[in-house]
Design a protein around this motif. Structure first.
Motif, PDB file in Angstrom:
ATOM      1  N   GLY A   1    -118.422 -40.949  11.825  1.00  0.00           N
ATOM      2  CA  GLY A   1    -119.046 -39.818  12.592  1.00  0.00           C
ATOM      3  C   GLY A   1    -118.010 -38.753  12.956  1.00  0.00           C
ATOM      4  N   GLN A   2    -118.310 -37.412  13.273  1.00  0.00           N
ATOM      5  CA  GLN A   2    -117.680 -36.611  13.832  1.00  0.00           C
ATOM      6  C   GLN A   2    -117.233 -36.537  15.120  1.00  0.00           C
ATOM      7  N   GLN A   3    -116.065 -36.176  15.767  1.00  0.00           N
ATOM      8  CA  GLN A   3    -115.864 -35.944  17.048  1.00  0.00           C
ATOM      9  C   GLN A   3    -114.622 -35.088  17.547  1.00  0.00           C
ATOM     10  N   ASP A   4    -114.660 -34.343  18.690  1.00  0.00           N
ATOM     11  CA  ASP A   4    -113.689 -33.690  19.018  1.00  0.00           C
ATOM     12  C   ASP A   4    -112.790 -34.712  20.107  1.00  0.00           C
ATOM     13  N   ILE A   5    -111.421 -34.676  19.679  1.00  0.00           N
ATOM     14  CA  ILE A   5    -110.802 -35.782  20.470  1.00  0.00           C
ATOM     15  C   ILE A   5    -109.565 -34.956  20.706  1.00  0.00           C
ATOM     16  N   VAL A   6    -108.799 -35.528  22.137  1.00  0.00           N
ATOM     17  CA  VAL A   6    -107.671 -34.982  22.433  1.00  0.00           C
ATOM     18  C   VAL A   6    -106.776 -36.017  22.274  1.00  0.00           C
ATOM     19  N   ILE A   7    -105.701 -35.812  21.546  1.00  0.00           N
ATOM     20  CA  ILE A   7    -104.726 -36.466  21.047  1.00  0.00           C
ATOM     21  C   ILE A   7    -103.711 -36.840  22.193  1.00  0.00           C
ATOM     22  N   LYS A   8    -103.566 -38.284  22.369  1.00  0.00           N
ATOM     23  CA  LYS A   8    -102.443 -38.728  23.425  1.00  0.00           C
ATOM     24  C   LYS A   8    -101.331 -39.304  22.686  1.00  0.00           C
ATOM     25  N   PRO A   9    -100.208 -38.843  22.981  1.00  0.00           N
ATOM     26  CA  PRO A   9     -99.139 -39.675  22.282  1.00  0.00           C
ATOM     27  C   PRO A   9     -98.865 -41.033  22.540  1.00  0.00           C
TER      28      PRO A   9
ATOM     29  N   ALA B   1    -109.201 -42.056  13.381  1.00  0.00           N
ATOM     30  CA  ALA B   1    -109.577 -40.550  13.546  1.00  0.00           C
ATOM     31  C   ALA B   1    -108.671 -39.944  12.549  1.00  0.00           C
ATOM     32  N   VAL B   2    -109.478 -39.132  11.715  1.00  0.00           N
ATOM     33  CA  VAL B   2    -108.697 -38.380  10.402  1.00  0.00           C
ATOM     34  C   VAL B   2    -108.968 -36.972  10.923  1.00  0.00           C
ATOM     35  N   PRO B   3    -107.943 -36.026  11.320  1.00  0.00           N
ATOM     36  CA  PRO B   3    -108.268 -34.565  11.704  1.00  0.00           C
ATOM     37  C   PRO B   3    -109.113 -34.165  10.653  1.00  0.00           C
ATOM     38  N   LEU B   4    -110.161 -33.287  10.941  1.00  0.00           N
ATOM     39  CA  LEU B   4    -110.975 -32.833  10.054  1.00  0.00           C
ATOM     40  C   LEU B   4    -110.210 -31.557   9.255  1.00  0.00           C
ATOM     41  N   SER B   5    -109.420 -31.009  10.064  1.00  0.00           N
ATOM     42  CA  SER B   5    -108.955 -29.902   9.558  1.00  0.00           C
ATOM     43  C   SER B   5    -108.153 -30.332   7.911  1.00  0.00           C
ATOM     44  N   THR B   6    -107.769 -31.650   7.736  1.00  0.00           N
ATOM     45  CA  THR B   6    -107.117 -32.007   6.439  1.00  0.00           C
ATOM     46  C   THR B   6    -108.099 -32.728   5.648  1.00  0.00           C
ATOM     47  N   VAL B   7    -109.301 -32.767   6.001  1.00  0.00           N
ATOM     48  CA  VAL B   7    -110.409 -33.264   5.310  1.00  0.00           C
ATOM     49  C   VAL B   7    -111.144 -32.223   4.521  1.00  0.00           C
TER      50      VAL B   7
ATOM     51  N   ILE C   1    -103.952 -24.552  13.622  1.00  0.00           N
ATOM     52  CA  ILE C   1    -103.774 -23.761  14.550  1.00  0.00           C
ATOM     53  C   ILE C   1    -103.530 -24.139  16.129  1.00  0.00           C
ATOM     54  N   THR C   2    -104.029 -25.200  16.330  1.00  0.00           N
ATOM     55  CA  THR C   2    -103.804 -25.628  17.910  1.00  0.00           C
ATOM     56  C   THR C   2    -103.415 -27.369  17.909  1.00  0.00           C
ATOM     57  N   LEU C   3    -102.821 -27.839  18.790  1.00  0.00           N
ATOM     58  CA  LEU C   3    -102.531 -29.109  18.678  1.00  0.00           C
ATOM     59  C   LEU C   3    -103.354 -29.772  19.730  1.00  0.00           C
ATOM     60  N   ALA C   4    -104.069 -28.775  20.505  1.00  0.00           N
ATOM     61  CA  ALA C   4    -104.974 -29.314  21.951  1.00  0.00           C
ATOM     62  C   ALA C   4    -106.039 -30.302  21.456  1.00  0.00           C
ATOM     63  N   ILE C   5    -106.782 -29.734  20.665  1.00  0.00           N
ATOM     64  CA  ILE C   5    -108.062 -30.388  20.385  1.00  0.00           C
ATOM     65  C   ILE C   5    -108.312 -30.708  18.940  1.00  0.00           C
ATOM     66  N   VAL C   6    -108.585 -31.847  18.507  1.00  0.00           N
ATOM     67  CA  VAL C   6    -108.539 -32.047  17.064  1.00  0.00           C
ATOM     68  C   VAL C   6    -110.005 -32.640  16.803  1.00  0.00           C
ATOM     69  N   ARG C   7    -110.725 -31.712  15.846  1.00  0.00           N
ATOM     70  CA  ARG C   7    -112.107 -32.166  15.614  1.00  0.00           C
ATOM     71  C   ARG C   7    -111.591 -33.123  14.436  1.00  0.00           C
ATOM     72  N   SER C   8    -112.200 -34.228  14.549  1.00  0.00           N
ATOM     73  CA  SER C   8    -112.014 -35.352  13.670  1.00  0.00           C
ATOM     74  C   SER C   8    -113.239 -36.251  13.155  1.00  0.00           C
ATOM     75  N   LEU C   9    -112.771 -36.813  11.929  1.00  0.00           N
ATOM     76  CA  LEU C   9    -113.738 -37.721  11.016  1.00  0.00           C
ATOM     77  C   LEU C   9    -113.229 -39.045  11.654  1.00  0.00           C
ATOM     78  N   LEU C  10    -114.316 -39.890  12.060  1.00  0.00           N
ATOM     79  CA  LEU C  10    -113.964 -41.142  12.587  1.00  0.00           C
ATOM     80  C   LEU C  10    -114.369 -42.067  11.218  1.00  0.00           C
ATOM     81  N   VAL C  11    -113.357 -42.865  10.902  1.00  0.00           N
ATOM     82  CA  VAL C  11    -113.716 -43.826   9.666  1.00  0.00           C
ATOM     83  C   VAL C  11    -113.437 -45.107  10.028  1.00  0.00           C
ATOM     84  N   GLN C  12    -113.877 -45.971   9.345  1.00  0.00           N
ATOM     85  CA  GLN C  12    -114.033 -47.440   9.900  1.00  0.00           C
ATOM     86  C   GLN C  12    -113.191 -48.362   8.787  1.00  0.00           C
TER      87      GLN C  12
END
Lengths: 695, 123
Positions: free
Chosen positions: A638-646, A564-570, A546-557
Motif C-alpha cells: 500500500g501507500q503511506q506517508d513516512i517520516v524517514i529516520k536516519p 518503503a520505496v519513495p513514491l517520487s521515484t516510482v 523537493i523535500t526531505l521531510a516527508i516521503v510518500r512511499s509505496l510499501l512492498v513486501q
C-alpha cells in the motif's frame, strides 16, 4: 550588552546572515550598474545601510571583530556615497571580499573561535588603502540661484547629491507643498513616487511659514532633466507650487568650498533622500512596531520537530483506520460509521497540517544562486575570463535543508565550468565564439523533483583524455575502455581521483571534485547526469526531491520484510509472472511498451535468504533522472506517508537504504534509497569494482 | 539608537530625575509632535530620512512657538561640517556618535533647564 540567551544568539546569527546576504545581493546589482557606467546612488545607500545595521547588531551582541569590520566598511561606503571615493571594479572587489569575510567571521563567532581569521587583516588593510585615497572635493561654480537658507541646511550627503546633479546639468526645481499632518506619510510617499519618475528629491525643508496645528508647508528641492511643463504637469496642484530655480549667468560666480551654506553646494539626489547615519537604519526598522513584511523567522529544527509530530500523528491515524475496519468487521455498524467519518476527517486535517509545514520549509533557490553569482564574478576577475552568468528559475522552491547542502556542489561545478570549460578569450575567438563565456544556471520543478542545470558554452569534456586518465588510474582497463558508450565514458568523471586535467587548476584544484559532488547530491536523494559535446559545452543536470521531510512511499513486501520505496521515484507497478524476460549483457530485462527495462530481484539484491516465492509477483518501475530499473517484489502492501529516520552512526554507511520508518502497525521498515540502488545495479561492473575498492 | 537614548535617559543612574521621553520616528514625526509640547530638550540626529536634523533645527529656531526649545544634535564623528552647520543654525549642543550613556547624561545635563521633568525626542 546583556547576557545573551541562546535564543537571542540564534536570532543574532540568522539576522546577521540575512543582512550579509542582502548586502551581497546589493553588491551584485551595484556591480552590474557600475559596468554600465552609472553606479546607482541608491544602491550604494542600501549597501551603506546594510553594513550600518550590521554594525549596530554586532555592537549589541559584543561581536567586536564583526563590529570593527562593519565600522571600517561603513566609513568606506560613506565615502563612496559622498563621492569622496570613486566606485571602481577594484573597490567592488574589496566589497565582495568583505561578504566572504563577514560570513567567515560569523562562522568563527558561532564556533567561539578566538583567533581572528587571517583574511580579516588583509581586508582591513585593503579598506584602509582605499579610504586613504579620498578625494578633496572641489567647489562648484554657483550656477543656480539657490536660496542660501536652503543651502545652509543641507547635510553633506545632500550636498553631494546636489553637486552630482549640477554636474549633470539638470534643471533644479523648488516644489512648495502643503501636507495635512494627519496624512503626511501617505501624501509624501505619493509625491516621492511621482517625483522619482522625473528625477531626484534632494531635501525636504519645512518652511516654517503658515504652519498650523494640522498642516505643514515644505520646500522640496528637486533635480530633474525634464522641463518645467513636464514636471509641473506631474507634481504641481492645489497644494503644490512648482518653481524652476533659475540658472545664474556663469562668469562671476565664485566657486565655493562647500563649507558654509552660501556656497553652491547643491547636491541632488532625488531618488531617495534617505540620509543615513548611525540611525538611518534604526529609524526605518523601528519607525513602527508593525513589521513591514509578514514573516516570522523560524529555526528549521522546530519545523523538523513539528514534522516528526505529524509523522507520529499519521501513524495514529493509520491505527485508527485499522481499528475502524475491525469494528466494522465485528458488527457494530453505527459505531463503525462514526469512527470511519472521524478518521477521514482526522486524515484530511492532518494532510493540511503536513502541507502547511512542508510549505514553510520551502525557500527559493535564489538564495544559493546569489552566492554563486558572487563567486562567478570573483573567479572571472581572478582568471581574466569574461563570464556571463544567466540565471533562470531562481524562484523555484525547495526544502531549506537541501538548499543549504547545494551551495558547495554547485560551486564546484561552476568552478569546473569556468576553470576547465570556458576557454581563454583567444581560443574562443579563434573558433568564432563570443569572447564572454556563458554559464547558465537553470532551475525548474518537474513533478516531485527540482531540476538544476549548470550549462557552459566551453570546450566540452575531452573524452580521449578522460579515458587515458581513467586507465592510468586503473579505473578501467584498456580493453574495456574501448567498449564504453559515450555516456559511460562521461560518467568516468565521477570516479574518485579522475580529472581531465594533469596540472592542478587554480580554482578547481585537484581532481577530487565530481565524485564528492556526486556523493553529496546522492545524500540528498538526488542524482547527477552529465552531457558534453566537444567544442560546444557541458551540461550537468541534478535531479533533487523537493523535500526531505516527508516521503510518500509505496510499501512492498519481500519474504518476511516490508520495505518503503519513495513514491517520487516510482513511475508504475505491474504484475509479473516471470514470462517475457530475456537476458541482455548478463542482466534480466523485459520489454515495457517498446523500451527495454532492466530488472532486479529485490530479494536477491538485499540477499534475503531463500523463501518460497508467490506465483505472481510485481515489478515496481523506479526512475531516477533518465534511468529506469524494475524491482521485482512479492506484494504491493500500500501507500503511506513516512517520516524517514536516519539509521544511526553504525549503520549509516550501508548503501541502498535512506533510513528507517515506522510503518503504522508498530513495525519498523527500511526505506530504500532508490537512487543508490539504480546506481548500484546499472553501473557497469568494471567501474563498480573500482568504486568499491576506493570506497 | 532611539531605544538606547531612551534607556539611558530613563536610567535612574542618569540623575535626571523622572523624565518623560517622547520618541519621534522621523523628522516629520517630530514636526507632528512639537505642538504637543512644550519640550525642554529635543535630541535629534542630523542624518534622517526626508527632513534632516539641520532642517529641524532651522524650523525650531524660526518658529514662534518652539523658538526657545533647546536642541542637542547627534551625529557621527566624521561629519565635522554637519556639526558646524548645526551649531551655526542654532543648535545648543552636539554629541558625536558613538557615545556612552555617561556622555549623553553629561550633555543632556548641560542643556537641560534645571527645573521640570526633562523630555526629549529624537529622529
Amino acid at each position: 550588552m546583556v547576557e545573551m540567551t541562546d535564543k537571542a544568539r540564534e536570532e543574532f546569527f540568522s539576522e546577521a546572515q540575512e543582512i550579509v546576504e542582502a548586502f551581497s545581493r546589493n553588491l551584485l546589482s551595484l556591480d552590474a550598474s557600475q559596468r554600465k557606467g552609472h553606479p546607482d546612488p541608491e544602491l550604494i545607500n542600501e549597501a551603506f545601510r546594510a553594513v550600518h545595521t550590521l554594525k549596530g547588531l554586532a555592537g549589541l551582541f559584543g561581536a567586536t571583530r564583526l563590529g570593527s569590520l562593519s565600522h571600517r566598511l561603513e566609513d568606506l561606503l560613506d565615502a563612496l556615497r559622498l563621492g569622496r571615493v570613486e566606485l571602481t571594479l577594484d573597490v567592488l572587489d574589496v566589497l565582495f571580499t568583505s561578504v566572504t569575510v563577514f560570513t567567515r567571521l560569523l562562522e568563527a563567532e558561532q564556533a567561539g573561535e578566538v583567533e581572528p581569521p587571517a583574511a580579516l587583516r588583509d581586508l582591513l588593510e585593503a579598506i584602509q588603502a582605499i579610504s586613504s585615497e579620498q578625494k578633496k572635493r572641489g567647489g562648484l561654480a554657483a550656477t543656480y540661484d539657490l536660496d542660501p537658507g536652503m543651502l545652509a541646511v543641507l547635510t553633506e550627503y545632500e550636498e553631494h547629491r546636489l553637486r552630482v546633479n549640477i554636474e549633470n546639468n539638470v534643471n533644479l526645481y523648488r516644489l512648495r507643498v502643503r501636507f495635512e499632518l494627519s496624512s503626511i506619510d501617505k501624501e509624501l510617499e505619493s509625491t516621492k513616487d511621482k517625483a522619482r519618475e522625473f528625477g531626484e528629491i534632494i531635501t525636504y525643508l519645512p518652511t516654517g511659514e503658515a504652519s498650523s496645528a494640522d498642516s505643514i508647508e515644505l520646500d522640496l528641492l528637486m533635480a530633474s532633466p525634464a522641463d518645467y511643463a513636464t514636471v509641473a504637469a506631474a507634481l504641481a496642484g492645489d497644494n503644490a507650487i512648482l518653481e524652476e530655480i533659475p540658472r545664474r549667468q556663469v562668469g562671476g560666480a565664485s566657486a565655493s568650498e562647500g563649507g558654509e551654506g552660501d556656497e553652491l553646494a547643491v547636491s541632488e539626489d532625488g531618488l531617495e533622500a534617505d540620509r543615513l547615519d548611525e540611525d538611518g537604519q534604526n529609524i526605518e526598522r523601528t519607525g513602527s512596531l508593525r513589521s513591514i513584511t509578514q514573516t516570522v523567522r523560524v529555526d528549521i529544527r522546530k519545523l523538523d520537530h513539528l514534522m516528526n509530530v505529524v509523522g507520529e500523528l499519521s501513524i495514529v491515524g493509520n491505527t485508527l483506520a485499522q481499528l475502524s475496519e475491525r469494528v466494522r468487521a465485528e458488527g457494530s455498524r453505527q459505531v463503525a460509521m462514526e469512527l470511519h467519518r472521524l478518521q477521514r476527517n482526522y486524515a484530511r486535517r492532518l494532510t493540511e497540517i503536513q502541507d502547511g509545514i512542508l510549505e514553510m520549509r520551502m525557500v527559493p533557490l535564489g538564495q544559493v544562486f546569489e552566492r554563486l553569482a558572487r563567486a562567478v564574478r570573483q573567479m572571472s576577475r581572478e582568471l581574466g575570463k569574461e563570464i556571463r552568468l544567466v540565471i533562470t528559475g531562481a524562484e523555484t522552491e525547495i526544502d531549506k535543508l537541501i538548499v543549504e547542502e547545494l551551495s558547495d556542489p554547485l560551486m564546484h561545478m561552476i568552478r569546473n565550468a569556468i576553470d576547465h570549460g570556458i576557454e581563454p578569450v583567444e581560443e574562443r575567438e579563434a573558433v568564432g565564439k563570443p569572447a564572454a563565456g556563458t554559464i547558465a544556471l537553470n532551475a525548474y520543478q518537474k513533478g516531485n523533483h527540482v531540476m538544476l542545470e549548470v550549462e557552459d558554452d566551453g570546450r566540452g569534456i575531452d573524452e580521449a583524455a578522460l579515458i587515458r586518465r581513467a586507465v592510468s588510474f586503473g579505473a578501467v582497463d584498456k580493453g574495456a575502455a574501448a567498449e564504453l558508450t559515450r555516456e559511460e565514458i562521461l560518467s568516468l568523471v565521477f570516479l574518485p581521483g579522475v580529472s581531465t586535467r594533469q596540472e592542478v587548476g587554480d580554482l578547481s584544484g585537484r581532481g577530487v571534485g565530481m565524485d564528492v559532488v556526486k556523493t553529496n547530491i546522492a545524500k540528498l536523494g538526488g542524482v547527477i547526469d552529465l552531457h558534453s559535446e566537444a567544442g560546444i559545452g557541458t551540461k550537468v543536470t541534478i535531479t533533487l526531491p523537493i523535500t526531505l521531510a516527508i516521503v510518500r512511499s509505496l510499501l512492498v513486501q519481500c519474504g518476511p520484510q516490508v520495505f518503503a520505496v519513495p513514491l517520487s521515484t516510482v513511475s508504475e507497478a505491474l504484475t509479473f509472472d516471470g514470462t517475457g524476460t530475456r537476458q541482455v549483457e548478463g542482466r534480466e530485462v523485459m520489454t515495457l511498451r517498446g523500451s527495454t527495462l532492466p530488472l532486479c530481484r529485490l530479494a536477491d539484491l538485499l540477499m534475503i535468504p531463500e523463501y518460497p516465492r508467490p506465483a505472481r509477483e510485481f515489478v515496481v518501475v523506479t526512475t531516477m533522472g533518465d534511468r529506469r530499473l524494475g524491482l521485482i517484489v512479492d506484494y504491493l502492501v500500500g501507500q503511506q506517508d513516512i517520516v524517514i529516520k536516519p539509521l544511526g552512526a553504525s549503520l549509516g554507511s550501508v548503501r541502498g537504504f535512506a533510513g528507517a520508518s515506522e510503518l503504522g502497525d508498530q513495525r519498523v521498515g527500511l526505506v530504500l534509497d532508490t537512487a543508490a540502488i539504480i546506481e548500484e545495479v546499472l553501473t557497469p561492473t568494471e567501474m563498480r569494482r573500482h568504486e568499491v575498492r576506493h570506497g | 539608537m532611539r531605544a538606547f537614548v531612551r534607556a539611558a535617559l530613563e536610567d535612574p543612574a542618569a540623575g535626571l530625575g523622572p523624565v518623560d521621553v517622547v520618541e519621534a520616528a522621523t523628522g516629520f514625526d517630530a514636526l507632528r509632535l512639537l505642538p504637543r509640547g512644550p519640550y525642554q530638550l529635543v535630541i535629534s540626529d542630523i542624518n534622517m530620512p526626508h527632513i534632516n536634523g539641520l532642517e529641524l533645527v532651522r524650523f525650531i529656531r524660526q518658529s514662534d512657538q518652539h523658538r526657545e526649545t533647546r536642541v542637542l544634535l547627534i551625529s557621527t564623528q566624521a561629519s565635522e561640517r554637519d556639526r558646524e552647520r548645526g551649531l551655526s543654525l542654532g543648535a545648543d549642543g552636539y554629541l558625536p556618535k558613538p557615545f556612552t550613556p555617561e556622555e549623553l547624561w553629561s550633555a543632556v545635563g548641560q542643556h537641560l533647564p534645571s527645573d521640570a521633568p526633562a523630555q526629549r525626542r529624537d529622529g
